[in-house]
Design a protein around this motif. Structure first.
Motif: not given
Length: 272
Positions: A57-67, A69-76, A86-91, A171-175
């Motif tokens: 299930i590749d649709e669950l592989r991603y890291v992106r920002t949403d407002g 939040d930083v949002v990470i697909g579970a299959m990442s 994105v993750l290194r910068e915000h989380a 989902r985690v708030r931007k750190q």
């Protein structure tokens, strides 16, 4: 060791996986990277009748920002997360922890969603997500729901996920600007942590100090009250009753929690 007999299904989409879970309920178990579940099956500590392989299930592989939040697909996978810009910068705590899970083989197969849904108190990422006050997003036949990490882990290898639900994202708030630290003690680099500590700002989470990842609330309260890192760290084991087994006694784990908490807090003071 040889696992108990089981059937195998391969799901190519979230909808397909949910359909199988709805049909088989408690008899089915999701297989993501396999590095947590398969060892338990070989020891016959887990014996699902049906394994549902969701690795395609590749649709669950991603890291992106949403407002905010930083949002990470579970299959990442861990390997992808440790270098994700994105993750290194915000989380950065989650990126760092993803890079110290197990060894290269584990990091190329293991997924953040698999680790969190497996809910092993000795795992690194559940505690890191807890320290970040993360939110776990689950999807099931009744729709989507968001579960705070503090309510997600309810017991050893047990979460608040329903049998017909799939963890889809974290989902985690931007750190941004938040100090962070992570320390763990292992017998070998590839082993589960005897004890670990994750710090995000004033939040402190402990690995392998209970049946679930837990917050070091006494330490957090001391920090909020103006205590020094050393003073707050001395309270890290307060109220805990960690396991007492061959690799480490309960008392030794409590000692480690204090030592590692101070180191992680010192790291956090220099980062962010």
């Amino acid at each position: 060791m040889i696992p108990a007999p089981f059937s195998y299904r391969r799901a190519a989409s979230v909808d397909e996986a949910l359909a199988v879970l709805t049909e088989h309920g408690d008899d089915a178990k999701l297989l993501a990277g396999g590095h947590s579940l398969l060892p338990l099956m070989k020891l016959r500590l887990a014996a699902p009748e049906l394994l549902v392989d969701i690795s395609p299930i590749d649709e669950l592989r991603y890291v992106r920002t949403d407002g905010d939040d930083v949002v990470i697909g579970a299959m990442s996978r861990y390997h992808d997360l440790q270098g994700d810009s994105v993750l290194r910068e915000h989380a950065p705590l989650l990126a760092h922890v993803s890079g110290v899970v197990g060894d290269q083989q584990v990091r190329h197969r293991g997924t953040i969603g698999g680790s969190i849904a497996h809910a092993d108190a000795a795992a690194d990422l559940p505690a890191a997500v807890l320290a970040c006050d993360g939110v776990l997003v689950a999807r099931g036949p009744k729709g989507e729901r968001r579960i705070p990490a503090a309510e997600f882990f309810v017991g050893p290898f047990t979460t608040s996920l329903e049998p017909d639900e799939l963890l889809t994202e974290i989902r985690v708030r931007k750190q941004d600007g938040t100090g962070w630290g992570f320390e763990k003690f292992t017998r070998r680099a590839i082993d589960w942590a005897i004890v670990g500590v994750a710090v995000a700002g004033g939040s402190v989470a402990l690995i392998n100090m209970a049946g679930t990842p837990i917050r070091a609330t006494a330490t957090e309260e001391a920090l909020a009250g103006g205590a020094s890192n050393a003073e707050a760290a001395r309270l890290a084991a307060e109220g805990t009753n960690p396991p007492d087994e061959a690799h480490a006694s309960s008392r030794y784990r409590q000692h480690l929690a204090k030592v590692l908490a101070e180191r992680a807090l010192v790291q956090a003071a220099t980062r962010g």
